[in-house]
Design a protein around this motif. Structure first.
Motif, PDB file in Angstrom:
ATOM      1  N   ILE A 148     -26.667-107.267  30.078  1.00 22.41           N
ATOM      2  CA  ILE A 148     -27.667-107.500  31.142  1.00 22.41           C
ATOM      3  C   ILE A 148     -29.077-107.279  30.576  1.00 22.41           C
ATOM      4  N   MET A 149     -29.220-106.205  29.801  1.00 21.61           N
ATOM      5  CA  MET A 149     -30.560-105.861  29.316  1.00 21.61           C
ATOM      6  C   MET A 149     -31.132-106.889  28.336  1.00 21.61           C
ATOM      7  N   THR A 150     -30.259-107.611  27.639  1.00 21.62           N
ATOM      8  CA  THR A 150     -30.793-108.631  26.719  1.00 21.62           C
ATOM      9  C   THR A 150     -31.525-109.730  27.485  1.00 21.62           C
ATOM     10  N   ASP A 164     -38.104 -83.113  22.104  1.00 23.49           N
ATOM     11  CA  ASP A 164     -37.246 -83.369  23.264  1.00 23.49           C
ATOM     12  C   ASP A 164     -38.101 -83.084  24.493  1.00 23.49           C
ATOM     13  N   VAL A 165     -38.491 -84.130  25.220  1.00 21.85           N
ATOM     14  CA  VAL A 165     -39.430 -83.927  26.334  1.00 21.85           C
ATOM     15  C   VAL A 165     -38.839 -83.100  27.475  1.00 21.85           C
ATOM     16  N   SER A 166     -37.529 -82.905  27.480  1.00 21.98           N
ATOM     17  CA  SER A 166     -36.930 -82.121  28.560  1.00 21.98           C
ATOM     18  C   SER A 166     -36.988 -80.621  28.276  1.00 21.98           C
ATOM     19  N   GLY A 218     -41.646 -93.194  21.809  1.00 22.39           N
ATOM     20  CA  GLY A 218     -42.454 -94.173  21.079  1.00 22.39           C
ATOM     21  C   GLY A 218     -41.725 -94.873  19.945  1.00 22.39           C
ATOM     22  N   ALA A 219     -40.480 -94.434  19.661  1.00 28.59           N
ATOM     23  CA  ALA A 219     -39.776 -95.027  18.521  1.00 28.59           C
ATOM     24  C   ALA A 219     -39.000 -96.286  18.898  1.00 28.59           C
ATOM     25  N   SER A 220     -39.004 -96.655  20.177  1.00 27.18           N
ATOM     26  CA  SER A 220     -38.165 -97.792  20.588  1.00 27.18           C
ATOM     27  C   SER A 220     -38.745 -98.470  21.826  1.00 27.18           C
ATOM     28  N   GLY A 221     -38.298 -99.670  22.076  1.00 30.35           N
ATOM     29  CA  GLY A 221     -38.505-100.365  23.349  1.00 30.35           C
ATOM     30  C   GLY A 221     -39.931-100.394  23.878  1.00 30.35           C
ATOM     31  N   ILE A 222     -40.078 -99.979  25.132  1.00 30.00           N
ATOM     32  CA  ILE A 222     -41.382-100.051  25.804  1.00 30.00           C
ATOM     33  C   ILE A 222     -42.389 -99.127  25.114  1.00 30.00           C
ATOM     34  N   ASN A 258     -43.466 -91.734  28.607  1.00 31.73           N
ATOM     35  CA  ASN A 258     -42.628 -92.927  28.733  1.00 31.73           C
ATOM     36  C   ASN A 258     -41.152 -92.672  28.445  1.00 31.73           C
ATOM     37  N   ALA A 259     -40.836 -91.611  27.701  1.00 30.34           N
ATOM     38  CA  ALA A 259     -39.434 -91.385  27.330  1.00 30.34           C
ATOM     39  C   ALA A 259     -38.567 -91.302  28.582  1.00 30.34           C
ATOM     40  N   GLY A 260     -37.408 -91.945  28.521  1.00 31.02           N
ATOM     41  CA  GLY A 260     -36.503 -91.889  29.662  1.00 31.02           C
ATOM     42  C   GLY A 260     -35.107 -92.288  29.229  1.00 31.02           C
ATOM     43  N   PRO A 279     -41.694-101.164  35.820  1.00 36.49           N
ATOM     44  CA  PRO A 279     -41.097-102.391  35.279  1.00 36.49           C
ATOM     45  C   PRO A 279     -39.746-102.726  35.897  1.00 36.49           C
ATOM     46  N   GLY A 280     -39.442-104.017  35.887  1.00 37.84           N
ATOM     47  CA  GLY A 280     -38.082-104.476  36.160  1.00 37.84           C
ATOM     48  C   GLY A 280     -37.323-104.459  34.842  1.00 37.84           C
ATOM     49  N   LEU A 281     -36.364-105.364  34.729  1.00 34.53           N
ATOM     50  CA  LEU A 281     -35.514-105.397  33.536  1.00 34.53           C
ATOM     51  C   LEU A 281     -36.330-105.732  32.275  1.00 34.53           C
ATOM     52  N   VAL A 282     -36.112-104.916  31.231  1.00 38.66           N
ATOM     53  CA  VAL A 282     -36.823-105.109  29.959  1.00 38.66           C
ATOM     54  C   VAL A 282     -35.782-105.080  28.832  1.00 38.66           C
ATOM     55  N   ALA A 283     -35.937-105.938  27.863  1.00 38.96           N
ATOM     56  CA  ALA A 283     -34.963-106.021  26.764  1.00 38.96           C
ATOM     57  C   ALA A 283     -35.206-104.896  25.756  1.00 38.96           C
ATOM     58  N   THR A 284     -34.537-103.778  25.967  1.00 40.90           N
ATOM     59  CA  THR A 284     -34.693-102.605  25.078  1.00 40.90           C
ATOM     60  C   THR A 284     -33.322-101.998  24.773  1.00 40.90           C
ATOM     61  N   ASN A 285     -33.356-100.846  24.121  1.00 45.06           N
ATOM     62  CA  ASN A 285     -32.114-100.130  23.783  1.00 45.06           C
ATOM     63  C   ASN A 285     -31.715 -99.099  24.833  1.00 45.06           C
ATOM     64  N   LEU A 286     -32.342 -99.152  26.013  1.00 46.87           N
ATOM     65  CA  LEU A 286     -32.119 -98.103  27.016  1.00 46.87           C
ATOM     66  C   LEU A 286     -30.630 -97.867  27.290  1.00 46.87           C
ATOM     67  N   ASP A 314     -40.836 -88.783  19.718  1.00 45.38           N
ATOM     68  CA  ASP A 314     -39.486 -89.202  20.118  1.00 45.38           C
ATOM     69  C   ASP A 314     -38.495 -88.090  19.806  1.00 45.38           C
ATOM     70  N   ILE A 315     -37.398 -88.066  20.561  1.00 47.54           N
ATOM     71  CA  ILE A 315     -36.357 -87.079  20.263  1.00 47.54           C
ATOM     72  C   ILE A 315     -35.744 -87.385  18.894  1.00 47.54           C
ATOM     73  N   ASP A 316     -35.798 -88.650  18.497  1.00 51.76           N
ATOM     74  CA  ASP A 316     -35.332 -89.054  17.175  1.00 51.76           C
ATOM     75  C   ASP A 316     -36.520 -88.972  16.211  1.00 51.76           C
TER      76      ASP A 316
HETATM   77  N1  LIG Z   1     -35.485-101.206  29.766  1.00 54.98           N
HETATM   78  C1  LIG Z   1     -35.654-101.373  31.069  1.00 54.98           C
HETATM   79  O1  LIG Z   1     -35.105-102.314  31.702  1.00 54.98           O
HETATM   80  C2  LIG Z   1     -36.548-100.413  31.822  1.00 54.98           C
HETATM   81  C3  LIG Z   1     -36.988-100.790  33.106  1.00 54.98           C
HETATM   82  C4  LIG Z   1     -37.809 -99.913  33.808  1.00 54.98           C
HETATM   83  C5  LIG Z   1     -38.175 -98.717  33.237  1.00 54.98           C
HETATM   84  N2  LIG Z   1     -37.725 -98.378  32.004  1.00 54.98           N
HETATM   85  C6  LIG Z   1     -38.159 -97.086  31.468  1.00 54.98           C
HETATM   86  O2  LIG Z   1     -38.882 -97.307  30.277  1.00 54.98           O
HETATM   87  C7  LIG Z   1     -38.890 -96.112  29.504  1.00 54.98           C
HETATM   88  C8  LIG Z   1     -38.603 -96.442  28.045  1.00 54.98           C
HETATM   89  O3  LIG Z   1     -37.263 -96.925  27.941  1.00 54.98           O
HETATM   90  P1  LIG Z   1     -36.879 -98.201  27.079  1.00 54.98           P
HETATM   91  O4  LIG Z   1     -36.342 -99.198  28.014  1.00 54.98           O
HETATM   92  O5  LIG Z   1     -37.947 -98.552  26.149  1.00 54.98           O
HETATM   93  O6  LIG Z   1     -35.587 -97.608  26.311  1.00 54.98           O
HETATM   94  P2  LIG Z   1     -35.334 -97.236  24.773  1.00 54.98           P
HETATM   95  O7  LIG Z   1     -34.013 -96.555  24.768  1.00 54.98           O
HETATM   96  O8  LIG Z   1     -35.506 -98.453  23.932  1.00 54.98           O
HETATM   97  O9  LIG Z   1     -36.481 -96.196  24.435  1.00 54.98           O
HETATM   98  C9  LIG Z   1     -36.455 -94.875  24.942  1.00 54.98           C
HETATM   99  C10 LIG Z   1     -36.863 -93.907  23.831  1.00 54.98           C
HETATM  100  O10 LIG Z   1     -36.898 -92.590  24.412  1.00 54.98           O
HETATM  101  C11 LIG Z   1     -36.334 -91.696  23.475  1.00 54.98           C
HETATM  102  N3  LIG Z   1     -35.823 -90.502  24.165  1.00 54.98           N
HETATM  103  C12 LIG Z   1     -34.690 -90.377  24.886  1.00 54.98           C
HETATM  104  N4  LIG Z   1     -34.556 -89.113  25.312  1.00 54.98           N
HETATM  105  C13 LIG Z   1     -35.641 -88.439  24.888  1.00 54.98           C
HETATM  106  C14 LIG Z   1     -36.069 -87.090  25.015  1.00 54.98           C
HETATM  107  N5  LIG Z   1     -35.330 -86.176  25.678  1.00 54.98           N
HETATM  108  N6  LIG Z   1     -37.242 -86.728  24.445  1.00 54.98           N
HETATM  109  C15 LIG Z   1     -37.994 -87.638  23.757  1.00 54.98           C
HETATM  110  N7  LIG Z   1     -37.621 -88.923  23.591  1.00 54.98           N
HETATM  111  C16 LIG Z   1     -36.461 -89.317  24.151  1.00 54.98           C
HETATM  112  C17 LIG Z   1     -35.236 -92.481  22.788  1.00 54.98           C
HETATM  113  O11 LIG Z   1     -34.879 -91.911  21.532  1.00 54.98           O
HETATM  114  C18 LIG Z   1     -35.864 -93.860  22.669  1.00 54.98           C
HETATM  115  O12 LIG Z   1     -36.546 -94.004  21.432  1.00 54.98           O
HETATM  116  C19 LIG Z   1     -37.866 -95.190  30.149  1.00 54.98           C
HETATM  117  O13 LIG Z   1     -38.539 -94.233  30.944  1.00 54.98           O
HETATM  118  C20 LIG Z   1     -37.069 -96.124  31.041  1.00 54.98           C
HETATM  119  O14 LIG Z   1     -36.485 -95.451  32.124  1.00 54.98           O
HETATM  120  C21 LIG Z   1     -36.930 -99.204  31.269  1.00 54.98           C
END
Ligand SMILES: NC(=O)c1ccc[n+]([C@@H]2O[C@H](COP(=O)([O-])OP(=O)(O)OC[C@H]3O[C@@H](n4cnc5c(N)ncnc54)[C@H](O)[C@@H]3O)[C@@H](O)[C@H]2O)c1
Length: 301
Positions: free
Chosen positions: A223-225, A68-70, A18-22, A95-97, A192-199, A42-44
């Motif tokens: 690419i992600m931008t 840490d969700v893992s 929840g601290a970033s991106g989607i 959502n974390a990934g 989702p397809g490509l999303v502008a995040t920090n992934l 979030d892990i952070d």
């Molecule tokens: N960005 C894309 O193009 C895209 C496309 C399809 C799906 N997704 C999926 O969207 C989800 C969110 O990714 P995003 O693109 O917002 O990236 P992001 O890196 O901006 O955000 C992911 C967040 O997950 C946190 N995280 C990572 N490992 C973790 C853990 N072990 N436990 C808890 N938190 C953890 C990170 O610290 C980060 O804040 C992911 O599952 C990703 O696979 C992203």
């Protein structure tokens, strides 16, 4: 299975990653739709706490949770802390990934494979299971949203075989779970397809138990931008939740790949020739129903 949809107004929400991106965009969207409380997970932990403080200054009842969700113990502690703070949540976004460094499937680093499966698959299972138990017991209308990917719908993204496998697993896990849950708990998975995040940067934070920081690809960053604004992805994802969809598409162009995949499935069955119905006897649901009916332990309840 619930296909009625879920009303976010008044919901108590948990969003992992929840601290970033989607994840951050999902939080903004549920708040916009009247959520009553938000747990930023979030892990952070610092960024989760900062995000919660910002939400708090805007009048939202929010708190950050380091998790840490893992890790089974970490998810257990987080779930307990969330419930102590807010009560049983009614909306959980698993959502974390992470996205590991790219390469042909046969050349991937085993540590990256373990990390990706641990976060993207085990993490979704641990998060959804921890809260599903509580949701089932609570009897209140509740909803689980997973974050899959276009790769689970047939987009053949070379260089990301394990990421793709992990996102198929997210869809498979939640597909079964939605049929196991009682009707007051619904399930959606966005793809989702490509999303502008920090992934793309996440590899720089690969935890020590998976080998520590590893290389990030600047090319992936560029690419992600070009990706979709996470706010639009979140809006479409929550629209899907409110409409009671299991699969939630967020990028229109992905349909061409999904259609190609489905055409391939159709060709595979067409290759078997005409169906005379005789192989219905192998249908696993019917076979299991017969076997269960004959099993006194099952019929005894
Ligand atoms: N960005 C894309 O193009 C895209 C496309 C399809 C799906 N997704 C999926 O969207 C989800 C969110 O990714 P995003 O693109 O917002 O990236 P992001 O890196 O901006 O955000 C992911 C967040 O997950 C946190 N995280 C990572 N490992 C973790 C853990 N072990 N436990 C808890 N938190 C953890 C990170 O610290 C980060 O804040 C992911 O599952 C990703 O696979 C992203």
């Amino acid at each position: 299975m619930n296909t009625q949809g879920f009303e976010l107004r008044g919901a108590t929400c948990v969003v992992t990653g929840g601290a970033s991106g989607i994840g951050a965009a999902l939080i903004a969207e549920v708040v916009r739709r009247g959520a009553a409380a938000v747990a930023v997970v979030d892990i952070d932990g610092q960024r989760a706490a900062d995000a919660a403080t910002k939400l708090g200054s805007a009048g939202v009842d929010a708190a950050g949770f380091a998790c840490d969700v893992s890790d089974v113990a970490s998810v257990g502690h987080m779930a307990q802390a969330v419930c102590e703070r807010f009560g049983t949540p009614t909306f959980v976004a698993a959502n974390a990934g992470v996205f590991p460094p790219a390469g042909p499937a046969w050349e991937l680093d085993p540590a990256d494979v373990a990390w990706t499966l641990a976060v993207n698959v085990t993490g979704v299972w641990l998060t959804t299971s921890a809260f599903a138990k509580l949701m089932v017991a609570s009897d209140r209308p509740s909803w689980i949203l997973g974050t899959g990917s276009e790769h689970a719908l047939g987009v053949p993204h070379t260089g990301s075989a394990i990421y793709t496998a992990s996102k198929h697993a997210v869809v498979g896990l939640l597909d079964v779970m939605r049929n196991e849950l009682p009707s007051h708990v619904g399930v959606s998975v966005m793809c989702p397809g490509l999303v502008a995040t920090n992934l793309w940067k996440g590899a720089a934070d690969r935890p020590d138990q998976f080998g520590g920081p590893t290389r990030i690809s600047r090319r992936a960053g560029v690419i992600m931008t070009h990706g979709m604004d996470p706010a639009l992805v979140a809006e479409r994802a929550i629209d899907g939740v409110q409409a009671g969809q299991f699969l939630v598409a967020t990028h229109r162009h992905v349909q061409q790949y999904a259609d190609e995949r489905y055409a391939e499935v159709e060709r595979a069955f067409a290759a078997l020739g005409a169906d005379d119905g005789s192989e219905q006897a192998y249908d696993v649901a019917s076979v299991a129903a017969v076997v269960n009916a004959e099993d006194p332990r099952r019929t005894a309840g």
